[in-house]
Write a protein that holds these residues in place. Structure first.
Motif, PDB file in Angstrom:
ATOM      1  N   LEU A 253      40.084  25.147  41.352  1.00 26.87           N
ATOM      2  CA  LEU A 253      40.918  23.891  40.878  1.00 26.87           C
ATOM      3  C   LEU A 253      41.053  22.743  41.650  1.00 26.87           C
ATOM      4  CD1 LEU A 253      44.033  26.640  43.291  1.00 26.87           C
ATOM      5  CD2 LEU A 253      44.008  25.966  40.422  1.00 26.87           C
ATOM      6  N   CYS A 256      39.347  20.994  38.525  1.00 28.81           N
ATOM      7  CA  CYS A 256      40.124  21.256  37.819  1.00 28.81           C
ATOM      8  C   CYS A 256      41.574  19.562  38.399  1.00 28.81           C
ATOM      9  CB  CYS A 256      41.430  22.000  37.720  1.00 28.81           C
ATOM     10  SG  CYS A 256      40.455  23.971  36.392  1.00 28.81           S
ATOM     11  N   PHE A 308      46.143  32.111  32.113  1.00 26.81           N
ATOM     12  CA  PHE A 308      45.684  30.920  32.971  1.00 26.81           C
ATOM     13  C   PHE A 308      44.879  29.889  32.662  1.00 26.81           C
ATOM     14  CE2 PHE A 308      43.245  29.689  37.319  1.00 26.81           C
ATOM     15  CZ  PHE A 308      44.751  28.783  37.496  1.00 26.81           C
ATOM     16  N   VAL A 309      43.913  30.398  32.274  1.00 29.75           N
ATOM     17  CA  VAL A 309      42.587  29.792  31.867  1.00 29.75           C
ATOM     18  C   VAL A 309      42.835  29.088  30.525  1.00 29.75           C
ATOM     19  CG1 VAL A 309      41.092  30.783  33.485  1.00 29.75           C
ATOM     20  CG2 VAL A 309      41.473  31.797  31.329  1.00 29.75           C
ATOM     21  N   VAL A 313      45.518  23.513  33.765  1.00 27.24           N
ATOM     22  CA  VAL A 313      45.274  23.673  35.153  1.00 27.24           C
ATOM     23  C   VAL A 313      46.181  23.134  35.310  1.00 27.24           C
ATOM     24  CG1 VAL A 313      44.810  24.561  37.578  1.00 27.24           C
ATOM     25  CG2 VAL A 313      43.770  25.928  35.088  1.00 27.24           C
ATOM     26  N   SER A 314      47.317  23.494  36.407  1.00 27.21           N
ATOM     27  CA  SER A 314      48.088  22.169  37.046  1.00 27.21           C
ATOM     28  C   SER A 314      48.999  23.261  38.572  1.00 27.21           C
ATOM     29  CB  SER A 314      49.520  21.423  35.858  1.00 27.21           C
ATOM     30  OG  SER A 314      50.483  23.087  36.087  1.00 27.21           O
ATOM     31  N   SER A 317      51.448  26.265  37.214  1.00 24.86           N
ATOM     32  CA  SER A 317      50.360  27.195  36.619  1.00 24.86           C
ATOM     33  C   SER A 317      49.581  28.025  37.305  1.00 24.86           C
ATOM     34  CB  SER A 317      49.999  26.745  35.510  1.00 24.86           C
ATOM     35  OG  SER A 317      48.618  25.835  36.140  1.00 24.86           O
ATOM     36  N   THR A 318      49.486  26.861  38.310  1.00 24.34           N
ATOM     37  CA  THR A 318      48.712  27.622  39.890  1.00 24.34           C
ATOM     38  C   THR A 318      49.215  28.528  40.468  1.00 24.34           C
ATOM     39  OG1 THR A 318      46.407  25.690  39.956  1.00 24.34           O
ATOM     40  CG2 THR A 318      46.932  27.000  41.996  1.00 24.34           C
ATOM     41  N   TRP A 385      35.532  33.930  34.359  1.00 20.95           N
ATOM     42  CA  TRP A 385      37.129  34.848  34.202  1.00 20.95           C
ATOM     43  C   TRP A 385      36.914  35.369  32.762  1.00 20.95           C
ATOM     44  CZ3 TRP A 385      40.742  33.247  37.369  1.00 20.95           C
ATOM     45  CH2 TRP A 385      40.687  32.495  38.035  1.00 20.95           C
TER      46      TRP A 385
END
Length: 420
Positions: A253, A256, A308-309, A313-314, A317-318, A385
């Motif tokens: 995270l 990102c 998710f990937v 990513v925000s 979304s996390t 991932w």
């Protein structure tokens, strides 16, 4: 999915055990503290990296070693639990867990991480985690309520993460990571005290597994059962996926551009969603075939990871990803434990569940360590991932095609018939 009726058998005598309600409360408290501490360890990576120069792969290896130690110790600790009951084993392992976290705080980047957070904590978690407490719960309730009871305890076992992760992050920011690790050691020590109330050695089991003359025979019967083998192999994917997320999600995270506070909150969201998911899965496991529920969990996890990937990513979304994964997090545990108990009985439950769980922990070792290696080599977690999605699909296929019929080995069948 077709309706599934568990095979009727009798639980082990609980003449020397406390009431089922007391057992479930104590088991839930022990499991909640144990897993809440473990699932929050990923928060230590960034501060230890900044202060001690610990690399992502070195930190990942230490927690991978913890998972491997946990898995290797689980069958052995399970045998002690089958023989002596959960109380003495839980007390000893609670203080071993505390000693490992204390060494993590004071022992430096090599000994503190590998011996403290790795080996000692791994043995402690093996005793205080799922195997023994779920065995105690399974023995305390009738067969038709086992999966539901284990699901309820697994649900309660997720709640501490909701508190421990944010509190840990706050302590790290205000007082440093060592203060947080010392606090973790103090919490782990309370597990040994709480475990005093779970009860002593259970009376011998009266279900059909009692005809197995010793642990070696029970293990041999299990590994000759194709469904047991398929379920064990599929459990590798569970450990691989969950341990990577636990260890590396906060760092991912950060790459990102998502704040560390969101990472801590995400772990808490996983905890509370896991409580709901474990309880619901336990309820569903009394009505539908556990193998199909397990397969669907692996499939849905894989879909969630891919989505998710795939998208940017925000923070939103996390947290959405954390909620979905939390619902699917440990719902596998009541289904796996219930299947082991139904097919093989309870006399050697801790040992057999420990063997299945060893596969889970080997997967956890691979997920934690290889996740760090892939980041150090490529500067990205994308390889990890993608690997999680592939092993998840493999687990779906294995679990859906699993032979879950109760097919005792010839030796057991002959014993049931009264022949030699």
């Amino acid at each position: 999915m077709t309706e599934f009726i568990p095979r009727p058998d009798q639980p082990a005598s609980t003449s020397r055990m406390p009431s089922p309600l007391v057992t479930m409360i104590v088991a839930g408290a022990v499991l909640s503290l144990c897993m809440g501490l473990r699932q929050s360890l990923g928060l230590f990576l960034q501060p230890m990296r900044a202060e001690l120069g610990v690399s992502a792969s070195a930190f990942g290896f230490a927690l991978a070693l913890q998972n491997l130690t946990w898995g290797l110790a689980q069958p052995v600790i399970g045998m002690f639990g089958d023989r002596y009951g959960p109380r003495p084993v839980l007390v000893v392992c609670g203080f071993l867990y505390s000693a490992g976290l204390l060494l993590m705080a004071l022992g430096g980047p090599t000994i503190g991480l590998n011996i403290g957070a790795g080996v000692l904590s791994g043995v402690g978690i093996a005793g205080c985690g799922f195997g023994l407490v779920l065995g105690a719960v399974s023995r305390s309730v009738p067969p038709e309520k086992r999966v539901q009871a284990v699901g309820a305890v697994s649900a309660v076992g997720s709640l501490a993460t909701l508190v421990i992760a944010p509190v840990c992050q706050a302590i790290i920011e205000n007082d440093g990571w060592q203060a947080a690790a010392l606090s973790f050691a103090a919490v782990a020590a309370t597990i040994g005290v709480i475990a005093l109330f779970i009860g002593g050695k259970p009376a011998p089991a009266k279900d059909h597994s009692a005809v197995a003359s010793n642990t070696r025979q029970a293990v041999g019967e299990a590994i000759r059962h194709p469904g047991f083998v398929a379920m064990t192999l599929a459990f590798f994917a569970c450990g691989f996926q969950l341990q990577f997320i636990t260890v590396h999600l906060p760092t991912y995270l950060g790459i990102c551009g998502v704040s560390t506070e969101i990472g801590a909150i995400a772990l808490g969201v996983i905890g509370i969603a896991n409580a709901v998911g474990s309880y619901v899965t336990g309820r569903l496991g009394t009505r539908y075939r556990p193998k199909q529920l397990l397969a669907l969990i692996y499939l849905l996890r894989t879909v969630a990871i891919t989505a998710f990937v795939w998208f940017p990513v925000s923070a939103f979304s996390t947290l959405a990803f954390a909620a979905i994964m939390g619902l699917l997090w440990l719902g596998v545990v009541p289904l796996v434990s219930g299947t082991v108990a139904r097919i093989f009985g309870l006399q050697h439950f801790n040992t057999l569940f420990g063997i299945v769980f060893l596969s889970h922990q080997i997967g956890g070792f691979a997920g934690a360590w290889l996740g760090g290696v892939s980041y150090d080599l490529t500067g990205s977690y994308m390889t990890a991932w993608v690997s999680m999605a592939l092993v998840g699909l493999g687990a779906f296929v294995l679990q859906w095609s699993m032979d879950d019929r109760d097919r005792p080995a010839p030796g057991i069948k002959d014993s049931l018939l009264g022949t030699s």
